[in-house]
Structure formats: structure tokens, C-alpha cells
Design a protein around this motif. Structure first.
Motif, PDB file in Angstrom:
ATOM      1  N   LEU A 339       0.817  -1.169  -0.002  1.00 55.56           N
ATOM      2  CA  LEU A 339       0.105  -0.080  -0.126  1.00 55.56           C
ATOM      3  C   LEU A 339       0.958   1.339  -0.167  1.00 55.56           C
ATOM      4  CD1 LEU A 339      -2.841  -0.941   2.675  1.00 55.56           C
ATOM      5  CD2 LEU A 339      -3.072  -0.635   0.025  1.00 55.56           C
ATOM      6  N   ARG A 340       1.902   1.226   0.855  1.00 58.41           N
ATOM      7  CA  ARG A 340       2.462   2.542   0.737  1.00 58.41           C
ATOM      8  C   ARG A 340       3.272   2.907  -0.498  1.00 58.41           C
ATOM      9  NH1 ARG A 340       5.100   0.601   6.397  1.00 58.41           N
ATOM     10  NH2 ARG A 340       4.193   2.271   7.738  1.00 58.41           N
ATOM     11  N   ALA A 341       3.739   1.537  -1.199  1.00 58.46           N
ATOM     12  CA  ALA A 341       4.286   1.833  -2.600  1.00 58.46           C
ATOM     13  C   ALA A 341       3.322   2.352  -3.638  1.00 58.46           C
ATOM     14  CB  ALA A 341       4.994   0.623  -3.271  1.00 58.46           C
ATOM     15  N   LYS A 342       2.039   1.782  -3.390  1.00 51.99           N
ATOM     16  CA  LYS A 342       0.825   2.071  -4.154  1.00 51.99           C
ATOM     17  C   LYS A 342       0.782   3.660  -4.184  1.00 51.99           C
ATOM     18  CE  LYS A 342      -2.464  -0.606  -5.487  1.00 51.99           C
ATOM     19  NZ  LYS A 342      -2.275  -1.207  -6.786  1.00 51.99           N
ATOM     20  N   LEU A 343       0.760   4.172  -2.754  1.00 52.30           N
ATOM     21  CA  LEU A 343       0.581   5.520  -2.561  1.00 52.30           C
ATOM     22  C   LEU A 343       1.686   6.583  -2.635  1.00 52.30           C
ATOM     23  CD1 LEU A 343      -1.916   4.839   0.618  1.00 52.30           C
ATOM     24  CD2 LEU A 343      -2.608   5.690  -1.569  1.00 52.30           C
ATOM     25  N   GLY A 344       2.709   6.079  -2.982  1.00 53.70           N
ATOM     26  CA  GLY A 344       4.128   6.881  -3.195  1.00 53.70           C
ATOM     27  C   GLY A 344       4.838   6.980  -2.191  1.00 53.70           C
ATOM     28  N   PHE A 345       4.892   6.287  -0.916  1.00 55.48           N
ATOM     29  CA  PHE A 345       5.485   6.609   0.038  1.00 55.48           C
ATOM     30  C   PHE A 345       6.821   5.754  -0.082  1.00 55.48           C
ATOM     31  CE2 PHE A 345       1.218   6.906   2.648  1.00 55.48           C
ATOM     32  CZ  PHE A 345       0.758   8.042   1.699  1.00 55.48           C
ATOM     33  N   ALA A 346       7.983   6.454   0.196  1.00 56.45           N
ATOM     34  CA  ALA A 346       9.299   5.780   0.081  1.00 56.45           C
ATOM     35  C   ALA A 346       9.633   5.310   1.429  1.00 56.45           C
ATOM     36  CB  ALA A 346      10.390   6.656  -0.380  1.00 56.45           C
ATOM     37  N   ASP A 347       9.344   5.906   2.412  1.00 50.22           N
ATOM     38  CA  ASP A 347       9.694   5.681   4.013  1.00 50.22           C
ATOM     39  C   ASP A 347       8.370   5.152   4.757  1.00 50.22           C
ATOM     40  OD1 ASP A 347       8.258   8.052   4.540  1.00 50.22           O
ATOM     41  OD2 ASP A 347       9.990   8.852   5.235  1.00 50.22           O
ATOM     42  N   ARG A 349       5.893   5.496   7.830  1.00 50.60           N
ATOM     43  CA  ARG A 349       5.509   6.244   9.007  1.00 50.60           C
ATOM     44  C   ARG A 349       4.233   5.799   9.744  1.00 50.60           C
ATOM     45  NH1 ARG A 349       7.270  12.169   7.389  1.00 50.60           N
ATOM     46  NH2 ARG A 349       9.163  11.488   6.429  1.00 50.60           N
ATOM     47  N   GLU A 350       4.067   6.263  10.881  1.00 51.18           N
ATOM     48  CA  GLU A 350       3.138   5.648  11.788  1.00 51.18           C
ATOM     49  C   GLU A 350       1.708   5.691  11.391  1.00 51.18           C
ATOM     50  OE1 GLU A 350       4.073   5.310  15.115  1.00 51.18           O
ATOM     51  OE2 GLU A 350       2.214   4.485  15.875  1.00 51.18           O
ATOM     52  N   ASP A 351       1.426   6.602  10.671  1.00 50.75           N
ATOM     53  CA  ASP A 351      -0.249   6.575  10.331  1.00 50.75           C
ATOM     54  C   ASP A 351      -0.398   6.061   8.855  1.00 50.75           C
ATOM     55  OD1 ASP A 351      -0.781   7.514  12.709  1.00 50.75           O
ATOM     56  OD2 ASP A 351      -0.576   9.595  12.335  1.00 50.75           O
ATOM     57  N   ASP A 352       0.334   5.673   8.220  1.00 51.39           N
ATOM     58  CA  ASP A 352       0.292   5.261   6.909  1.00 51.39           C
ATOM     59  C   ASP A 352      -1.037   4.145   6.742  1.00 51.39           C
ATOM     60  OD1 ASP A 352       2.538   6.977   6.252  1.00 51.39           O
ATOM     61  OD2 ASP A 352       3.871   5.197   5.854  1.00 51.39           O
ATOM     62  N   LEU A 353      -1.098   3.183   7.572  1.00 53.66           N
ATOM     63  CA  LEU A 353      -1.942   2.232   7.307  1.00 53.66           C
ATOM     64  C   LEU A 353      -3.395   2.875   7.392  1.00 53.66           C
ATOM     65  CD1 LEU A 353      -2.961  -0.727   6.787  1.00 53.66           C
ATOM     66  CD2 LEU A 353      -2.799  -1.103   9.285  1.00 53.66           C
ATOM     67  N   ALA A 354      -3.356   3.805   8.602  1.00 51.94           N
ATOM     68  CA  ALA A 354      -4.753   4.463   8.639  1.00 51.94           C
ATOM     69  C   ALA A 354      -5.014   5.340   7.426  1.00 51.94           C
ATOM     70  CB  ALA A 354      -4.581   5.383  10.058  1.00 51.94           C
ATOM     71  N   LEU A 355      -3.963   5.942   7.088  1.00 51.39           N
ATOM     72  CA  LEU A 355      -4.437   6.872   5.731  1.00 51.39           C
ATOM     73  C   LEU A 355      -4.649   6.007   4.574  1.00 51.39           C
ATOM     74  CD1 LEU A 355      -4.187   9.724   4.687  1.00 51.39           C
ATOM     75  CD2 LEU A 355      -1.772   9.393   4.052  1.00 51.39           C
ATOM     76  N   ALA A 356      -3.923   4.852   4.340  1.00 48.67           N
ATOM     77  CA  ALA A 356      -4.648   3.861   3.305  1.00 48.67           C
ATOM     78  C   ALA A 356      -5.959   3.517   3.603  1.00 48.67           C
ATOM     79  CB  ALA A 356      -3.542   2.818   3.141  1.00 48.67           C
ATOM     80  N   ARG A 410       1.215  14.148   3.882  1.00 47.48           N
ATOM     81  CA  ARG A 410       2.104  13.090   4.088  1.00 47.48           C
ATOM     82  C   ARG A 410       3.358  13.068   3.031  1.00 47.48           C
ATOM     83  NH1 ARG A 410       5.388   9.584   3.885  1.00 47.48           N
ATOM     84  NH2 ARG A 410       5.338   7.321   4.337  1.00 47.48           N
ATOM     85  N   LEU A 411       2.790  13.291   1.631  1.00 51.54           N
ATOM     86  CA  LEU A 411       3.751  13.229   0.616  1.00 51.54           C
ATOM     87  C   LEU A 411       5.049  14.520   0.803  1.00 51.54           C
ATOM     88  CD1 LEU A 411       1.646  12.855  -2.534  1.00 51.54           C
ATOM     89  CD2 LEU A 411       3.140  10.878  -1.324  1.00 51.54           C
ATOM     90  N   ASP A 412       4.424  15.620   1.340  1.00 51.58           N
ATOM     91  CA  ASP A 412       5.268  17.011   1.499  1.00 51.58           C
ATOM     92  C   ASP A 412       6.061  16.465   2.612  1.00 51.58           C
ATOM     93  OD1 ASP A 412       3.994  18.000  -0.645  1.00 51.58           O
ATOM     94  OD2 ASP A 412       2.665  19.380   0.302  1.00 51.58           O
ATOM     95  N   ALA A 413       5.643  15.846   3.563  1.00 52.86           N
ATOM     96  CA  ALA A 413       6.345  15.531   4.739  1.00 52.86           C
ATOM     97  C   ALA A 413       7.701  14.853   4.333  1.00 52.86           C
ATOM     98  CB  ALA A 413       5.798  14.823   5.913  1.00 52.86           C
TER      99      ALA A 413
END
Ligand code: AMP
Ligand code: MG
Length: 491
Positions: A339-347, A349-356, A410-413
Motif C-alpha cells: 500500500l505504501r508503494a501504491k500511495l507513493g511513500f518511500a519511507d 510512517r506511523e499513520d500510513d495504514l490509517a491513511l490507506a 504526507r507526501l510533502d512531509a
């Protein structure tokens, strides 16, 4: 001249109880529909030889290739939760094994080549439609990077098979790391044949999990590895919107490949309750149920392995439980990473699952198309203007807008190069999957009008699913509304 295939058949060297020797049934007039030349070459098989009449005869079951030792394998399985002690290959015939260019051993199997001792009331045959369906979907899965059996060839037999109506018969040549299933272990466990069970486990370790051979408790390590691979596989299914449709334990490969494409389908609008299979009225094998069903199936595998895990029954159960309990975490890790890869997150972070999850919940509430939404995000990650098309996929576009604010924060961060991020996202969010209406159109043209061009065109596009290629633009757009779409098992 016959098509020389360098067979090396290890399964027939196992005890007789593992299989029955069989002879494929002849086909009155075999015709080649499709040959996977690239795959043949990967397997060190000369595609020209297969395309000649002798090769086609072998693919249809009319001739036996030199070195082939045709067998039907024995297995059991839980079908929709009910144990059936003897299933076995009822219409699949294993010709033998070859070693590919990558050094990997592969089964060559004819599906639909006639009756075997395990056919029960079945005719041992396959109809053209389901053969083309398996060809398209399994090759699409391979191109999507999902472990899967492959399609080497499809031939028509010139024979009619009786389903709800008379249909043209066909044979699919299937390639797999092996056709050993959870149900193969259950077969010997249910009969109390511990030595055969051990021989099977040793064969599987040598063939699929060679590193566990040296582990202090090899059978426990085997169970752990199968669990890991299955967790990864089911995560990959969910990440591309795939529904297997009939996850019986006899349809779960011990090597961790997707196998037995029957009523499988890709979902259009995201809804975890999606079920297409006509025989799955209760949704046992619904899209969102697949992780828990895999866990259930692996528990059946662990039970079958008990006699090998420890001499003492209680100790064996405790080992099995320790391993089986690791499945949910293994699945969640693989799913979240995807899911992180699909959303464009390379690292991470804590709330990634909740955001997905928030996105997925909004997609479900708004009937947003799974493939188009994630593909749309690839452009939106770079440019806000791409939101226009994306938000239209949601019944209430504001639902997307609200989420997108948080996603962009999240992307900007994380920062990083936006172009590189977009490119990375396009490598994991396909533009094309074998949607039901596309697969049906290809089958209909072939079966009703003997026009294979639709199949050919779709297959070609499906082999480059991450590019909007030079193919029919309709492949890449929203699907037509198709309420009540049903798939069938009788492949
Ligand atoms: P499936 O759930 O489709 O994987 O099939 C379950 C069992 O039914 C397996 O043992 C198959 O080999 C067998 N089977 C399915 N279709 C046929 C057929 N047309 N003829 C004989 N056996 C079949
Ligand atoms: Mg099956």
C-alpha cells in the motif's frame, strides 16, 4: 521429428501412491490457438517444434513427447470447508518437468486432456472459454509481478464438450513451479501414511525451499516458509484487486503461486465484499475474506504436518500454533508495504495504514474503481490538476478531496523528487488488469465467431500492464456498469 523437450521427471520417482500413470485422450482435430513463444524459450523448449504438427499433437494429447511420463497426481482437499479425502487431477495430466534457463524446475501439465482415475463424474475435458480465460488471467498476473502458474499453449480439440450447452473443447498447457497443493499433504495425513507425508515434505523442501533443509527443525521451517510465501501472495492479490474465487485447500499451491484459475476475477469498483463466483453464494471467498481464508487453509496444512513436527502430539500442536500465529503479521507487513508503494511513500510512517484504510473506505463508500483510482494517484502525486479525473471516480468527489489534502501533507512531509515518485508509482499501479468485460469480449469473439483477434490484442496489452500502450483506449477507461456479473467453475 518430435519436439525435443529435456524432461527430468522427479515426481514420478516418488512412491506409487503419489500418482496414477495415465494416457491423454486423443483429440479428433487439434488446432493451435496460441503458443507462448517467450515462455517456451525460457523453458529451453524450441517454440518452432511445438508449433509444428507433431508439437500440436502433443499439446492436444494425441502424441506423447519423448521423455514425458504422463501422470495424474493424487490429492485431497477442503472444498468450501468440507474435507474430501480424495480429489486428484481429474482432467489435468502432468507430462513431466523441465529445467528452465533460470535453473528452476517447472511442471508441464495438460489441462483438459481427458479422464483420469480421479475424474469421478467429470469428463476430463475443458471448454475453450475457460481455457482462454486462464491463459489471459494467468499471463496478466505474471506481467503484474504476482507469482503464478503460466500458460504455455492453448489448442482446440475439435471435440464438443457438454456444459450448460455444447461448447468447443480445448486443452491448456500449464507451467508451474509444481502442482503440489496443501491438499497433497492432506491426502497422506488423512490416510495416516506418515512415510509418504515425509517423502512429500522432503521433495517439497528440495524443490521449493532448499534453504530450510539445513534448519535444525526442517519441517517446522518448511511450514514457516510456506506461510510467508502465502502471506506475500495474498497481499499481492489484494493490491491488484484480484479475487481467486475458489480458495479450497486443493487449489492452494505449496510453492506460493496463484493456481487453478476457475471463477477468478478482478474487481472494478472497490468493495471488499465482492464475489463473482456463482457457487460462492455466502461469500466465503470474497475479495476481503482472502487473508483469513489463507490463514484457515494454512492451519489445515499445519495440521497435516503434525506427525513431522514432533514425536509428541502436544509438542507438535504447540509448534504448529506458534508458526500459524505468525500469518496475520506476515500478511499485514506485506500488504502495508504494498500500500505504501501504491500511495507513493518511500519511507514508513506511523499513520500510513490509517491513511490507506481511509482511502479504501472512501473508495468503497463511493464505488470508486480500484485500478483507475490508484493509477490516477500516480499523476496526482505530481500535479494537482490530475485530481479532476480522479475525483470523478467517486460518487461524492468531495470525499476524495478531503482525503487528498491529508495524502499531500504526507507526501510533502517525506519530500523527494516528484517525477521519480510518479514513475515509481506507475510501476506498481497498473493501467490495465484483465477486467471481466474485456475477458468476456475476448472469449465471446473466439467461441461464438471463431475470431481470436480480440483475445490476441487483449493478451498483448496485458503483458505490459504498467503502460498505456498502443492498444485499444477502451482497455484503459472505466468499465461499463455490469451488475450481477457471475463467473463459473467448470473450467
Ligand atoms: P477445482 O475446484 O475446479 O479445482 O476442481 C476440483 C476437482 O474436480 C479436481 O479434482 C478436478 O480435477 C476435478 N474436476 C474439475 N473439472 C473436471 C472435469 N471436467 N472432469 C474431471 N474432473 C474435473
Ligand atoms: Mg483445482
Amino acid at each position: 521429428m518430435t519436439a525435443a523437450i529435456p524432461f527430468d521427471n522427479s515426481y514420478v520417482r516418488l512412491p506409487n501412491a503419489f500418482y496414477a500413470r495415465v494416457t491423454p485422450a486423443p483429440a479428433p482435430s487439434a488446432q493451435l490457438v496460441k503458443l507462448n513463444r517467450a515462455l517456451a524459450e525460457e523453458l529451453r523448449i524450441d517454440p518452432e517444434a511445438l508449433a509444428r504438427s507433431e508439437g500440436i499433437a502433443a499439446l492436444a494429447g494425441n502424441a506423447t513427447l519423448e521423455g514425458a511420463e504422463p501422470i495424474a497426481t493424487a490429492y485431497a482437499g477442503h472444498q468450501f470447508g468440507h474435507f474430501v479425502p480424495q480429489l486428484g487431477d481429474g482432467r489435468a495430466i502432468l507430462l513431466g518437468e523441465v529445467i528452465g534457463r533460470d535453473g528452476g524446475r517447472r511442471d508441464l501439465q495438460l489441462k483438459g486432456a481427458g479422464r483420469t482415475p480421479f475424474s469421478r463424474n467429470g469428463d476430463g475435458r475443458a471448454a475453450l472459454g475457460p481455457v482462454l480465460r486462464e491463459y489471459l488471467v494467468s499471463e496478466a498476473m505474471a506481467a503484474l509481478g504476482v507469482p503464478t502458474t503460466r500458460a504455455l499453449a492453448a489448442v482446440t480439440t475439435g471435440e464438443t464438450v457438454r456444459r450448460e450447452r455444447a461448447l468447443p473443447g480445448a486443452v491448456l498447457t500449464r507451467v508451474a513451479a509444481s502442482h503440489i497443493r496443501v491438499g497433497t499433504f492432506q491426502f497422506f495425513a488423512a490416510r495416516g501414511e506418515v512415510e509418504n507425508l515425509r517423502a512429500l515434505a522432503d521433495h517439497v523442501i528440495a524443490r521449493h525451499y532448499p534453504t530450510v533443509g539445513a534448519a535444525p527443525e526442517p519441517y517446522r521451517a518448511l511450514l514457516a516458509q510456506v506461510i510467508r510465501r502465502q502471506a506475500d501472495l495474498v497481499a499481492k492479490w489484494l493490491l491488484v484487486g484480484f479475487i481467486h474465487g475458489v480458495m479450497n485447500t486443493d487449489n492452494m499451491s505449496i510453492a506460493g503461486e496463484t493456481i487453478d484459475y476457475g471463477p477468478c476475477a478482478f474487481m472494478d469498483a472497490y468493495d471488499p465484499a465482492t464475489v463473482f463466483s456463482s457457487i460462492d453464494a455466502r461469500g466465503r471467498y470474497a475479495y476481503g475474506a482472502q487473508p483469513s481464508i489463507a490463514h484457515w487453509n494454512l492451519t489445515r496444512l499445519a495440521e497435516a504436518l503434525l506427525p513431522l513436527l514432533a514425536d509428541d502430539q502436544e509438542a507438535a500442536v504447540s509448534i504448529a500454533q506458534d508458526e500459524i500465529e505468525k500469518f496475520p503479521q506476515a500478511f499485514n507487513d506485506a500488504y502495508l508495504a504494498g500500500l505504501r508503494a501504491k500511495l507513493g511513500f518511500a519511507d514508513a510512517r506511523e499513520d500510513d495504514l490509517a491513511l490507506a484504510r481511509d482511502l479504501l473506505d472512501r473508495m468503497a463508500a463511493n464505488r470508486a474503481d480500484f485500478t483507475l483510482t490508484f493509477r490516477g494517484l500516480c499523476a496526482a502525486a505530481r500535479d494537482h490538476r490530475a485530481d479532476a479525473e480522479l475525483r470523478d471516480l467517486f460518487e461524492d468527489p468531495r470525499s476524495y478531496d478531503e482525503w487528498a489534502v491529508r495524502w499531500r501533507a504526507r507526501l510533502d512531509a517525506e519530500g523527494g523528487d516528484a517525477a521519480a515518485r510518479g514513475a515509481a508509482m506507475r510501476r506498481v499501479n497498473p493501467a490495465l488488469v484483465p477486467r471481466n468485460h474485456l475477458v468476456e469480449a475476448a472469449i465471446e469473439a473466439a467461441v461464438e465467431r471463431q475470431d481470436f483477434s480480440v483475445f490476441e490484442h487483449l493478451l498483448e496489452a496485458l503483458t505490459t500492464p504498467f503502460e498505456e500502450g498502443a492498444f485499444d483506449p477502451k482497455f484503459y477507461g472505466s468499465p461499463p456498469a455490469a451488475p450481477g456479473y457471475r463467473t463459473f467453475c467448470g473450467t
